[in-house]
Design a protein around this motif. Structure first.
Motif, short mmCIF file in Angstrom:
data_model
loop_
_atom_site.label_atom_id
_atom_site.label_comp_id
_atom_site.label_asym_id
_atom_site.label_seq_id
_atom_site.Cartn_x
_atom_site.Cartn_y
_atom_site.Cartn_z
N PRO A 148 0.82 -1.23 0.00
CA PRO A 148 0.00 0.00 0.00
C PRO A 148 0.85 1.27 0.00
CG PRO A 148 -0.83 -1.54 1.63
CD PRO A 148 0.46 -2.10 1.12
N LEU A 152 0.99 4.09 -3.09
CA LEU A 152 0.83 5.52 -2.84
C LEU A 152 2.00 6.30 -3.42
CD1 LEU A 152 -1.13 7.44 -1.40
CD2 LEU A 152 0.27 7.18 0.63
N LYS A 155 2.06 6.79 -7.22
CA LYS A 155 1.19 7.85 -7.76
C LYS A 155 1.98 9.15 -7.91
CE LYS A 155 -3.14 6.06 -5.98
NZ LYS A 155 -4.27 6.28 -5.07
N SER A 166 9.78 4.25 -6.28
CA SER A 166 8.95 4.58 -5.11
C SER A 166 9.65 4.31 -3.78
CB SER A 166 7.61 3.85 -5.19
OG SER A 166 7.78 2.46 -5.22
#
Length: 187
Positions: A148, A152, A155, A166
């Motif tokens: 999760p 996030l 994005k 990320s």
């Protein structure tokens, strides 16, 4: 190394138990597999202290406020015990400001949660290189815990040519927040 044994024991026990409580909170928040043996162990160890409060404050979906409150209470109790045995406490007149204990407890809980996510992210990155399709419970749990957070972060920074950046964003944000929390973290 210059700590007295009581301070060392209180820091260690308080730190480990608050870690387990916050691990339980993070696993539930990320909807990790409840039947994973590691998840089961974390729940089994923390259930006796969390269940009385869960009768009053029921978990709402993925968010378990009762576990978070118990982790905060464990940090606060550890801080109070550490302050009682501190030589500065005796010289300051022996009064404890409850607001300071609350602030130190909140920052300690947030710092521990960020530390969990830091190491879980690092572990997930290493696992993705070494054994991406492992069926062992630990790698699966790490990937479930961090996915999760990765979603996030993706994005904000989408994968570039198959390279997922990320984790770098996650590491950077965790380090920035922890640098601001550092003056307020006792244990």
């Amino acid at each position: 190394m210059g700590q007295d044994p009581i301070t060392l024991i209180v820091s260690l026990v308080g730190g480990i138990f608050s870690f387990l409580l916050l691990m339980r909170f993070a696993l539930q928040l990320s909807q990790a597999d409840y039947y994973n043996p590691i998840s089961q162990s974390v729940v089994r160890v923390t259930q006796p202290i969390v269940s009385p409060l869960q009768r009053i404050i029921r978990p709402r979906g993925r968010f378990d406020l009762a576990t978070l409150i118990v982790a905060l209470a464990v940090k606060a109790i550890a801080i109070l015990v550490l302050v009682q045995f501190s030589p500065l406490f005796a010289s300051a007149g022996g009064s404890i400001n409850p607001l300071h204990v609350l602030i130190f407890s909140l920052t300690g809980v947030l710092n521990t949660l960020l530390t969990i996510y830091f190491w879980a992210t690092l572990g997930a990155v290493i696992i993705s290189w070494v054994a991406p399709d492992s069926y062992h419970p630990a790698p699966q749990l790490l990937l479930q815990l961090t996915e999760p957070l990765f979603a996030l972060a993706r994005k904000v920074i989408p994968p570039i040519g198959g390279l997922d950046l990320s984790p770098i964003l996650i590491f950077l944000l965790i380090q920035i927040v922890q640098s601001y929390l550092k003056p307020f973290v006792v244990i």
